[in-house]
Every structure is written in C-alpha cells, then in structure tokens.
Design an enzyme around this catalytic site. Structure first.
Site, PDB file in Angstrom:
ATOM      1  N   TYR A 103       0.827  -1.044  -0.094  1.00 22.74           N
ATOM      2  CA  TYR A 103       0.121  -0.047   0.012  1.00 22.74           C
ATOM      3  C   TYR A 103       0.881   1.185  -0.256  1.00 22.74           C
ATOM      4  O   TYR A 103       1.858   1.363   0.893  1.00 22.74           O
ATOM      5  CB  TYR A 103      -0.665  -0.091   1.285  1.00 22.74           C
ATOM      6  CG  TYR A 103      -1.670   1.322   1.361  1.00 22.74           C
ATOM      7  CD1 TYR A 103      -2.946   1.509   0.887  1.00 22.74           C
ATOM      8  CD2 TYR A 103      -0.971   2.380   2.058  1.00 22.74           C
ATOM      9  CE1 TYR A 103      -3.726   2.783   1.118  1.00 22.74           C
ATOM     10  CE2 TYR A 103      -1.647   3.705   2.075  1.00 22.74           C
ATOM     11  CZ  TYR A 103      -2.878   3.638   1.653  1.00 22.74           C
ATOM     12  OH  TYR A 103      -3.642   5.078   1.941  1.00 22.74           O
ATOM     13  N   GLU A 147      -3.306   7.267  -4.173  1.00 22.12           N
ATOM     14  CA  GLU A 147      -3.108   6.121  -3.184  1.00 22.12           C
ATOM     15  C   GLU A 147      -3.109   4.806  -4.332  1.00 22.12           C
ATOM     16  O   GLU A 147      -3.838   5.000  -5.319  1.00 22.12           O
ATOM     17  CB  GLU A 147      -4.358   5.861  -2.341  1.00 22.12           C
ATOM     18  CG  GLU A 147      -4.537   4.859  -1.624  1.00 22.12           C
ATOM     19  CD  GLU A 147      -5.836   4.535  -0.939  1.00 22.12           C
ATOM     20  OE1 GLU A 147      -5.698   5.187   0.382  1.00 22.12           O
ATOM     21  OE2 GLU A 147      -6.603   4.200  -1.534  1.00 22.12           O
TER      22      GLU A 147
END
Lengths: 295, 383
Positions: B101, B189
């Site tokens: 992530y 993101e």
C-alpha cells in the site's frame, strides 16, 4: 482590552482596488478601523476613496507604519500576497480568500513558520476579526457586535460567528474580540492560539468556541482548555448529522473514517469541563447564564 | 474531484508510474476488441466511484475472447450500490507475488505532507490502521524541503517491503510524490502496489482525488469534470455553481455559509425532522442564486418542506426577502417554504414578506422555531 488588534491598529488592504477589497475595506474604515493604505501591483499612486494605494506592501508599510494587512485578493494570487506581507514585516495578516489550493496553503504555513515566526496569519477563508467599537478587519458586519466585553468568541465558521454575536448582543452581552479562524485545512491561526490570547486578556472573562466536523483541532483545544484555561468556555460543534466522506462546504469540514466527528469533539470538550451546547441558540443562552454568574 | 480508476491510471502514467497495459470500453464490442488487442488473460473492471465493486461482481478475470464478452455483457449496466456501470477498464492481468500500500496526502494536524507505506496492501487500509497500526510506516514531508531519496530508502525498510521490491518502490514513491504535488492532488493512493514474480513493481489500482481549488492551473482537468457521475441533484447543483450535498430526508435546506448550513441540518434533526440536503448559497444570496437553489431542491421529489435560513451579515435580508419572492414565482414552487431571516435589515425583510405569508410561505423569527415548523410540515406531508 482586546486580542491581536485594538483602536490603534493601522491596517492596509491588499487588493483594495478589487471589488471585494474595496467593499470590505471601506466598510472596515467606516466602522472606525484605521485603514491607512491599499496595495495593488501596478496601481501605486492611485487612491480609493481617499485611501492611498501602493505597488508593494513594503512601500505601504514605509509610508504608513501599518502593522496589519487585510488580504482580499483572488485565490491564485493569495499565497504570494501573504508572503509579501510577511516579508514587509506585517505582524498580523488576515486573509479572507476562499478556494486557495491546499498545496499553496501548506507552503505558506511552512514559510511563515520557518522564516517569519513573529507573523500571525489569520485564515485563509476566514471572516476576519473584530474588536467591537475599536477595530474590524474582514467581512464581519460590525452592527451585530456589541462593545464592552466580557466574552471572547473564536470560530471556524463565518455565519455561525454572526449567529453567536447576534445571540449575545441581543441579550446585552458584549464581546471583547471575535476571531474567525476559517474553515480551511491549514489555518494560520488555530483554536489554541486564540484561546491562549483570551486566557491572557484580563477583559475577556468567558469564551465561546464554535467548531465543526473535520480534523482534530477541537480535540486539541479541549486538551488545552483542560490543562491551561481558568475562564469558562461554552462550545458548539456544527455537523452532527453530516455524513462521512462528504465535504460540507468548507474544505476542512469532512469526516474521514472515524476521525473528526462532531460527537467525538463534543465528548472531548465536555470531558475537559467545557459547557457544550447542542445548537447556536443554546450556546448563546448558556453563555448569558455564565456571564450573569460571573463574580 | 475523485477520478475514476482509469483516469487515475492515466494520471499516473503521465508521471511515469508504471500501470498495467489497458484501455477503456463503453460497449461490449469495444471491450472485446481491447481485450483481444492487449492479450489474455485480462481483467474486466467496472468504473464506478464506490468501494466494494469486486464483491458486487464488478471485477472479473477473462482468459479468452468468449469470457471477455460474457463479463463485459454482465458488468456493463450493473448497479453497484446505486452506481450504474457505464464504462469498463480492461487491463492485462498481472501475476502477483506481493501486495503493498502506498499513498500521499496532507496531514492537517501536522500541517505537512504525509507518505504512508505498508507491506500489508490489497485490503481495506482503514482496517489495517485499526488492527495493526505498526504495519504502516509514515514519513512526514515539509513542503519546503520536498521528499529526499534517503528518507524513502529508510521508509521502505521500515515498512518491511521485500528486498527485491525496495528499489522499484522508492522510484515509484518519488514519482507519486511529483504526481501528488505537481498534479495538485489531495490524495494519491496505490492499493495494491504489486510485486510480480519477475521482480517488477507496479500500480494495480489508482485512487486520485484532485484539489478542485487548483483547477485554474490545470485546464486538462476539464475532461475529468465532464465525466463526473453521481447524484443527479448534485450534478444539477454543480452546474449552477451551488455548494450542495444530497441527503435522504424530507426537509430541503438553503442557508448562507457552510457553518450555518451544517448547523441548520443539525437543528432540523434535533426537532424531529430530517434534511434532504446541505446547500450553502454563499455570501451573495441574490434572487437568481436563490431561484437556482430552489430549483435544485424542487427537483427532489422527497422534499416535503423547504427551510431557508439566512443570517445577514454582509448580505442584506431585505434583498434576500425580495429574492425569495421572485424565486418562488420563477420556479413555480408549490412545496411549503419556511423562512427565517436575521441580521442586517431583518425587520425590513419581514415587512416585505408580510403581505405574502400564507400556509405555503411561512415566516419564523428564530432558527429553532423555523426548523421545528419545517420539520412538522414535512412530517405531516410525508404521511
């Protein structure tokens, strides 16, 4: 006494020749504020209703001795205008401009902190501040404020600030200073800065704090109040019914995940001994009670 | 403004962030043609701005021409939590060794940019934050200094990124930061950021939220704005330049200022009503703007009463009162409307409204009184 400004504060208006700057700048002067100059690049030598206009803040400061600046320029020019004021030695910069890109605000905040630690920025995207009967910088309608204290007001929202002023003034309760810190994610002045100043101001004897959803500034303020404030504080937080993940008008008013809910903020404030009201009217009523109970 | 995945990936590509080979398709035939061109296996992905599309059947793997046709047929038009799929993104399926992530956003508390990196990608990151906060490594970045390579090299170690993926991850983080800063995003993101068996690191998903306030320096965002989907009430409001958020209740709300508008929602709720929307008509509430606002609210069949709550600071209440009357006329409004005006010139405003008052145009002098009245009417008319 008042905080940040008083009857001697000399103010210049950056953007005085624009429609916003002219309208509010002249209103501020009509209220009695010492508006001594304006700044618009390329318009030095002109004047607006008798107020001299300069090309740069430095020239305006040299000619007028101003210590405060009211920044009313469009978003794309706002960051540079604020930094120009800081470089010219202005101590208090009040920026009402809405919709400044977040990246620009972050850079301005970091520059002021690193290079101009003595400069206070109020806003951006704030209504400004008023010390009733003495000085009004920004867009607050002076008529709804009442001079003489003893209440200080600090708020993230413009119209809710007016509502609070109105509730108090109608009951005959005056204000020392009313400070709008603004609804953007990176405000130059935060709740704690203002609470500190109110705590130190002998004329201010109680404080109304108006917050809203988003961020954690109200929670931090609660800690400060618990540990450092002796004066009574009444608080109201807007946005109990706001759904998570949606921006409610202000760029800063957004609940992300479990962070920044109105309930969390109210709980933190109540735990710190703050009187928490469930709407602006109740905040006014509770403050009237507090003031009547002051020795 | 939130970008669709395909737009996010196109945005990433501009900044040199590697993404899977793919293209968009609006029809089944287009989808199959794209799949044939990029080569199987492919992933057919619904383009909707809502989480949980995988579980809803909006992401499918196709290993040949027939499967691509089948999945595209099923996914186009699919309703995912109220979002109907109009567009697909077809990309070459990647083999995945590990899922990470990575993100950049502004940390308001720290007033600095924040990079978050975790070896626990591919799942809901909020869940990781709650259950295993140590698994997320954080790097705060002073906007004046930018991000230093040495800091990122430390970060990948701290985040427990596999050794063979570290160099690639550092490179992607550098580019992602540039994308975040120069691209004026509120959030970038990548979840998951993947490591392939061949040792390559690339972005398998793209979440980009642009800072609408920076649109003036990004003319290229125009096409993103045109493709925005969502609540028809919100699209109509956006076209009129109103600050509107659609909700589920029966009291339509117009107020001036974001704080007062939010507060009005709360007070309506406190007195037993429910708000149909948030609408901040701003500082200059003139007749045109009020007419636009009333038009948007009137388009919502769920609205059974309308509450106008104005505190005149700069705005003069007498002008608002005139505006309301003109607006009611122009929109041909039949829904009952409760008006509360306070502040500058409020007495004059009440005089102006007085001759027009009826059981459909009602005036109240306080915010709470007005909220109560509007809630009562809405509840009565909802029966």
């Amino acid at each position: 006494m008042s905080i940040f400004i008083d009857e001697n504060t000399k103010v210049i208006v950056q953007g005085l020749t624009g429609s916003q700057g002219r309208f509010h700048g002249l209103r501020n002067r009509d209220y009695g504020t010492k508006v001594v100059g304006g700044v618009t690049p390329g318009k030095g030598g002109e004047s607006v209703d008798g107020i001299p206009v300069f090309d740069t803040v430095a020239e305006a400061v040299a000619a007028t001795g101003a210590t405060a600046s009211f920044v009313a320029v469009p978003p794309r020019a706002a960051a540079a205008a604020i930094l120009q004021a800081a470089e010219a030695g202005i101590a208090l910069i009040v920026c009402i401009t809405e919709h400044i890109p977040a990246k620009d605000e972050a850079v301005v905040y970091a520059r002021l902190k690193r290079d101009f630690p003595g400069t206070r920025l109020l806003g951006p995207n704030c209504p400004g501040l008023i010390s009733p009967g003495k000085c009004n910088i920004g867009i607050t309608a002076g008529e709804i404020a009442l001079a003489g204290g003893p209440v200080g007001i600090v708020s993230r929202s413009g119209t809710l600030t007016y509502q609070a002023l109105h509730e108090l003034s109608q009951q005959g309760v005056g204000q020392t200073t009313c400070v709008g810190i603004g609804g953007d994610p990176v405000p130059g002045t935060n709740f704690i800065d203002v609470l500190e100043a109110f705590e130190a101001d002998p004329e201010t004897r109680a404080v109304i704090m108006i917050g809203e959803i988003g961020g954690a500034e109200e929670e931090r303020a609660a800690e400060y109040i618990r540990d450092h404030m002796t004066k009574p504080v009444v608080a109201y937080i807007a946005g109990v019914t706001a759904p998570p993940g949606r921006k409610m008008g202000h760029a800063g008013a957004i609940v992300s995940g479990s962070q920044g809910t109105a309930q969390a903020k109210m709980d933190a404030l109540a735990a710190a001994g703050v009187i928490v009201a469930k709407n602006p009217t109740e905040a006014g009523e509770k403050m009237v009670e507090v003031v009547r109970g002051l020795p | 403004m939130d970008l669709f995945e395909y737009q996010g990936k196109q945005y990433f590509s501009k900044y040199g962030i590697p993404v899977s080979l793919g293209d968009i398709a609006d029809t089944v035939d287009e989808a199959v043609a794209v799949a044939d061109r990029i080569g199987y296996p492919v992933v057919v992905k619904a383009q909707v701005q809502v989480g949980g599309r995988g579980k809803a059947g909006g992401v499918k793997l196709a290993s040949n021409h027939e499967e691509a046709r089948l999945h595209a047929t099923n996914i186009l038009g699919l309703d995912i939590k109220g979002h109907v799929v109009h567009r697909l993104w077809i990309e070459h399926a990647s083999e995945i060794s590990r899922e990470y992530y990575a993100s950049f956003t502004l940390d308001r508390g720290a007033k600095a940019h924040l990079c978050m990196l975790s070896a626990k990608g591919g799942v809901d990151i909020e869940q990781v934050v709650e259950e295993d906060p140590e698994a997320i490594a954080r790097l705060y970045i002073n906007p004046l200094d930018g991000v230093a390579r040495a800091d990122l090299e430390r970060l990948v170690v701290e985040a427990a990124i596999d050794e063979e993926a570290r160099a690639g991850t550092v490179e992607i983080l550098e580019r992602l930061y540039t994308c975040y800063i120069e691209g004026d995003a509120d959030l970038v993101e990548i979840n998951p950021l993947i490591l392939t068996p061949e040792g390559k690191v690339h972005a398998l998903d793209a979440k980009v939220t642009l800072d609408d306030d920076a649109a003036f320096r990004h003319p290229e965002w125009e096409e993103f704005a045109l493709s925005q989907e969502g609540d028809p009430r919100e699209i109509m409001a956006r076209e009129k330049g109103l600050n509107y958020v659609g909700l589920e209740g029966s009291v339509g709300i117009i107020a001036n200022g974001a704080g007062l508008a939010m507060s009005t929602l709360d007070v309506v709720n406190q007195v037993g009503g429910s708000a149909a929307n948030f609408l901040d008509c701003g500082g200059g509430a003139d007749a045109d703007l009020l007419a636009d606002a009333l038009e948007v609210i009137n388009s919502d069949a769920a609205v059974k009463a309308i509450l106008i709550n104005i505190f005149g600071g700069i705005v003069r209440c007498d002008e608002v009162a005139k505006g309301v009357l003109i607006a009611i006329d122009r929109v041909g409004l039949t829904t009952p409307i409760v008006i509360r005006l306070d502040g500058t010139n409020a007495p004059l405003a009440r005089e102006i409204l007085a001759p027009h008052l009826s059981d459909r145009i009602i005036m109240e002098t306080t915010m709470i009184g007005a909220a109560r009245r509007a809630a009562e009417i809405a509840n009565e008319r909802s029966k």
